[in-house]
Design an enzyme around this catalytic site. Structure first.
Site, PDB file in Angstrom:
ATOM      1  CE  LYS A 183     -52.770  46.003  59.865  1.00 35.20           C
ATOM      2  NZ  LYS A 183     -51.679  46.581  59.156  1.00 35.20           N
ATOM      3  NE  ARG A 226     -57.372  53.049  66.731  1.00 38.43           N
ATOM      4  CZ  ARG A 226     -56.217  53.634  67.084  1.00 38.43           C
ATOM      5  NH1 ARG A 226     -56.202  54.907  67.407  1.00 38.43           N
ATOM      6  NH2 ARG A 226     -55.097  52.940  67.117  1.00 38.43           N
ATOM      7  CG  PHE A 262     -52.125  48.107  49.814  1.00 37.08           C
ATOM      8  CD1 PHE A 262     -52.987  48.541  50.805  1.00 37.08           C
ATOM      9  CD2 PHE A 262     -50.851  47.733  50.168  1.00 37.08           C
ATOM     10  CE1 PHE A 262     -52.584  48.596  52.129  1.00 37.08           C
ATOM     11  CE2 PHE A 262     -50.430  47.777  51.483  1.00 37.08           C
ATOM     12  CZ  PHE A 262     -51.291  48.209  52.465  1.00 37.08           C
ATOM     13  N   GLY A 266     -60.431  49.627  56.871  1.00 36.85           N
ATOM     14  CA  GLY A 266     -60.758  50.313  58.123  1.00 36.85           C
ATOM     15  C   GLY A 266     -59.467  50.720  58.796  1.00 36.85           C
ATOM     16  CB  CYS A 314     -53.759  54.919  59.291  1.00 35.20           C
ATOM     17  SG  CYS A 314     -52.719  54.857  60.754  1.00 35.20           S
ATOM     18  N   GLY A 319     -62.358  43.615  48.476  1.00 35.86           N
ATOM     19  CA  GLY A 319     -62.874  43.093  49.746  1.00 35.86           C
ATOM     20  C   GLY A 319     -63.984  43.969  50.288  1.00 35.86           C
ATOM     21  CB  THR A 353     -50.684  60.950  60.823  1.00 37.76           C
ATOM     22  OG1 THR A 353     -49.975  59.713  60.844  1.00 37.76           O
ATOM     23  CG2 THR A 353     -51.019  61.341  59.396  1.00 37.76           C
ATOM     24  CB  VAL A 382     -47.407  55.313  66.770  1.00 37.56           C
ATOM     25  CG1 VAL A 382     -46.151  56.107  66.480  1.00 37.56           C
ATOM     26  CG2 VAL A 382     -48.072  54.896  65.463  1.00 37.56           C
ATOM     27  CG  ASN A 390     -51.656  56.267  55.510  1.00 36.32           C
ATOM     28  OD1 ASN A 390     -50.901  55.331  55.229  1.00 36.32           O
ATOM     29  ND2 ASN A 390     -51.842  56.662  56.746  1.00 36.32           N
TER      30      ASN A 390
HETATM   31  N1  NAD Z   1     -51.800  53.012  64.537  1.00 32.98           N
HETATM   32  C1  NAD Z   1     -51.048  52.991  63.439  1.00 32.98           C
HETATM   33  O1  NAD Z   1     -50.899  51.959  62.763  1.00 32.98           O
HETATM   34  C2  NAD Z   1     -50.324  54.231  63.000  1.00 32.98           C
HETATM   35  C3  NAD Z   1     -49.331  54.134  62.018  1.00 32.98           C
HETATM   36  C4  NAD Z   1     -48.663  55.289  61.623  1.00 32.98           C
HETATM   37  C5  NAD Z   1     -49.003  56.514  62.174  1.00 32.98           C
HETATM   38  N2  NAD Z   1     -49.997  56.589  63.110  1.00 32.98           N
HETATM   39  C6  NAD Z   1     -50.306  57.893  63.688  1.00 32.98           C
HETATM   40  O2  NAD Z   1     -49.679  57.974  64.970  1.00 32.98           O
HETATM   41  C7  NAD Z   1     -50.480  58.718  65.891  1.00 32.98           C
HETATM   42  C8  NAD Z   1     -50.798  57.868  67.107  1.00 32.98           C
HETATM   43  O3  NAD Z   1     -51.578  56.771  66.686  1.00 32.98           O
HETATM   44  P1  NAD Z   1     -51.884  55.533  67.639  1.00 32.98           P
HETATM   45  O4  NAD Z   1     -52.626  54.529  66.820  1.00 32.98           O
HETATM   46  O5  NAD Z   1     -50.651  55.144  68.348  1.00 32.98           O
HETATM   47  O6  NAD Z   1     -52.891  56.233  68.695  1.00 32.98           O
HETATM   48  P2  NAD Z   1     -53.440  55.638  70.073  1.00 32.98           P
HETATM   49  O7  NAD Z   1     -54.762  56.266  70.250  1.00 32.98           O
HETATM   50  O8  NAD Z   1     -53.298  54.157  70.058  1.00 32.98           O
HETATM   51  O9  NAD Z   1     -52.407  56.179  71.157  1.00 32.98           O
HETATM   52  C9  NAD Z   1     -52.311  57.494  71.573  1.00 32.98           C
HETATM   53  C10 NAD Z   1     -51.906  57.473  73.057  1.00 32.98           C
HETATM   54  O10 NAD Z   1     -51.558  58.795  73.450  1.00 32.98           O
HETATM   55  C11 NAD Z   1     -52.042  58.995  74.777  1.00 32.98           C
HETATM   56  N3  NAD Z   1     -52.119  60.460  75.003  1.00 32.98           N
HETATM   57  C12 NAD Z   1     -52.949  61.365  74.445  1.00 32.98           C
HETATM   58  N4  NAD Z   1     -52.672  62.616  74.904  1.00 32.98           N
HETATM   59  C13 NAD Z   1     -51.642  62.488  75.775  1.00 32.98           C
HETATM   60  C14 NAD Z   1     -50.905  63.412  76.574  1.00 32.98           C
HETATM   61  N5  NAD Z   1     -51.195  64.708  76.558  1.00 32.98           N
HETATM   62  N6  NAD Z   1     -49.909  62.921  77.344  1.00 32.98           N
HETATM   63  C15 NAD Z   1     -49.629  61.606  77.368  1.00 32.98           C
HETATM   64  N7  NAD Z   1     -50.291  60.688  76.629  1.00 32.98           N
HETATM   65  C16 NAD Z   1     -51.282  61.114  75.851  1.00 32.98           C
HETATM   66  C17 NAD Z   1     -53.369  58.284  74.780  1.00 32.98           C
HETATM   67  O11 NAD Z   1     -53.817  57.997  76.097  1.00 32.98           O
HETATM   68  C18 NAD Z   1     -53.029  57.016  73.982  1.00 32.98           C
HETATM   69  O12 NAD Z   1     -52.567  55.987  74.815  1.00 32.98           O
HETATM   70  C19 NAD Z   1     -51.718  59.145  65.081  1.00 32.98           C
HETATM   71  O13 NAD Z   1     -51.497  60.422  64.566  1.00 32.98           O
HETATM   72  C20 NAD Z   1     -51.774  58.130  63.964  1.00 32.98           C
HETATM   73  O14 NAD Z   1     -52.413  58.633  62.804  1.00 32.98           O
HETATM   74  C21 NAD Z   1     -50.648  55.470  63.539  1.00 32.98           C
END
Ligand code: NAD
Length: 453
Positions: A327, A334, A255, A263, A266, A259, A121, A11, A214
């Site tokens: 996917k 994850r 959706f 996973g 989220c 299947g 989130t 994100v 979600n």
């Molecule tokens: N992945 C998705 O498709 C998606 C979609 C919508 C919302 N979200 C939400 O967004 C948030 C982030 O998800 P993501 O998949 O990007 O996570 P991620 O684990 O891929 O990335 C998080 C990043 O933050 C860094 N980090 C953690 N603590 C830190 C700090 N104190 N300072 C600097 N960097 C730091 C980590 O090293 C990591 O690189 C979550 O809450 C998730 O639920 C994710």
């Protein structure tokens, strides 16, 4: 605008690149030294189509930069986005330790007023906790300026994240004051030139909206999976039913694919976190519990079917596995259904020949021992994976698996048996090619077990 994005994951990195694309000056703070080093070299550490050229361009122009120093990130900043992970804690709730650690750091570092925005989130009430934490630390430093906290949950989908961010269906802005709302509307205006898709609401409503979205999508999937289970017993093909109900606009075509389970980073964790929030409020989340239970069961269907097919004797069997990422379009593993299958196959002594266009590296790290012993072979070629296989299992519906040369595959396999974990194939066609075909919630087609043995 001058922006800071904290966290350069799926994100944060997309957010930072897309805001830079619109002419903002963005500093992205990432604490992982390996990830940071790669980003500074212009390498995208994740697989996300379209991200690499944006990163290179904006790094080169100086519009985007990376640091591990929060103080550098928030210098003269107008808006700070928190985009760190919120994984599942031991009790099922969202683990807010990363978000709250960032809030503490901000309280110790900020030197001027700004807007802090939760993009991670997070459960209802988190923005209030973040605001409180920042103010406490500012007060301890003798600083009394205002730091406003808003919620701007992210709806991008891995695999089309850049496209989703650049052309959003909607932008949810949770703001309890007009100044924050105005600032965020200005920031998002270039993304919404054709159509104003801003949905403004209170902070708590925005936080909840993300979970409800979600949880609803996960519910649609689990509902169809439950229907598929019943279809299998009644000799009905769930694919006919899917087409039959999807044409109803009140239901829709998205959706509703049966299947081998959902996973990703989220749905599983967000459903769990919502269940925990309900429990803490003394509210019984009966539907959410059923969604989760159905999904856990669904992830075991493929191994159950394999066990049944091989009469419980998987030791020494060669199983080809197509698709490892949770996917298509991402390398994210994850909570991927493939991992449940891999664990069970390896524990049962089967040999696995798996292929995925981008997720093999992550699996190789996770299953280093099995790779070293030769029990797990990884590659990118679907044809190499089926060589000498006793069964082929489709787990992730990547485009490259949609129309393979099945005649060639049949020649390469030891036994022409296909388990279609995503119901992407025409069962009659596969049967005609001499395979035994089994999908999810579909009647078995083609040759019998005895014929292919
Ligand atoms: N992945 C998705 O498709 C998606 C979609 C919508 C919302 N979200 C939400 O967004 C948030 C982030 O998800 P993501 O998949 O990007 O996570 P991620 O684990 O891929 O990335 C998080 C990043 O933050 C860094 N980090 C953690 N603590 C830190 C700090 N104190 N300072 C600097 N960097 C730091 C980590 O090293 C990591 O690189 C979550 O809450 C998730 O639920 C994710």
């Amino acid at each position: 605008m001058r922006l800071c994005v904290i966290g350069a994951g799926y994100v944060g990195l997309v957010t930072a690149c897309c805001f830079a694309e619109m002419g903002n000056r963005v500093v992205c703070v990432e604490r992982d030294p390996f990830r940071l080093a790669r980003l500074r070299r212009g390498e995208v550490p994740i697989y996300e189509p379209g991200l690499q050229p944006m990163l290179r361009e904006h790094l080169a122009s100086g519009q985007l930069s990376f640091t591990d120093e929060l103080a550098e990130g928030v210098e003269r900043v107008e808006i700070v986005f928190i985009a760190v992970g919120t994984p599942t804690a031991e009790d099922g709730s969202a683990d807010l330790s990363h978000v709250l650690a960032v809030a503490e750091q901000l309280g110790r570092t900020l030197t001027r007023p700004c807007l802090v925005v939760d993009k991670s989130t997070v459960p209802v009430g988190t923005a209030e906790r973040v605001a409180w934490s920042i103010r406490e630390r500012l007060a301890a430093r003798g600083l009394g300026f205002a730091v406003r906290v808003a919620s701007n949950p992210e709806f991008l989908k891995e695999g089309s994240a850049v496209e989703d961010f650049m052309r959003p269906d909607r932008v949810v802005l949770g703001c309890d004051d007009d100044e924050s709302a105005e600032q965020l509307r200005r920031l998002y205006a270039p993304f919404l030139r054709n159509h104003d898709r801003v949905l403004q609401m209170g902070v708590r409503a925005a936080e909840f909206t993300k979970y409800a979205a979600n949880a609803f999508l996960a519910t649609k999937i689990s509902f169809m999976n439950e229907m598929a289970g019943l279809c299998a017993r009644l000799g009905v093909d769930i694919e006919d039913v899917r087409r039959g109900i999807g044409s109803d606009r009140r239901i829709g075509t998205h959706f509703i694919y049966a299947g081998c389970g959902y996973g990703g980073s989220c749905f599983p964790k967000d459903v769990r976190a919502l269940i925990r929030s309900a429990e803490l409020e003394g509210f019984e989340p009966a539907i959410l519990r059923a969604v989760e239970a159905r999904n856990a069961l669904q992830k075991t269907l493929l191994i159950q079917a394999l066990r049944e097919h091989f009469n419980g004797l998987l030791r020494g069997r060669v199983v080809a596995l197509w698709g490892l990422a949770f996917k298509p379009g991402t390398d994210d593993l994850r909570e991927a259904p493939s991992l449940v299958l891999l664990d069970a196959l390896l524990a049962a002594g089967a040999r696995v020949q798996a292929c995925d266009p981008v997720a093999c590296a992550g699996v190789a790290t996770r299953y280093a021992e099995a790779v070293a012993s030769g029990q797990l072979r990884l590659g990118e070629s679907p044809y190499a994976a089926v060589e000498g296989a006793d069964a082929l299992v489709l787990v992730t519906e990547w485009k490259q698996f949609r129309q393979p040369d099945f005649a060639r595959i049949r020649g390469l396999m030891r036994m022409p048996v296909l388990f279609d974990g995503r119901n992407i194939y025409d069962s009659a066609e596969i049967a005609e090619l001499g395979f035994l075909y089994r999908g999810i919630g579909r009647p078995q087609a083609g040759r019998s077990k005895a014929e292919v043995a």
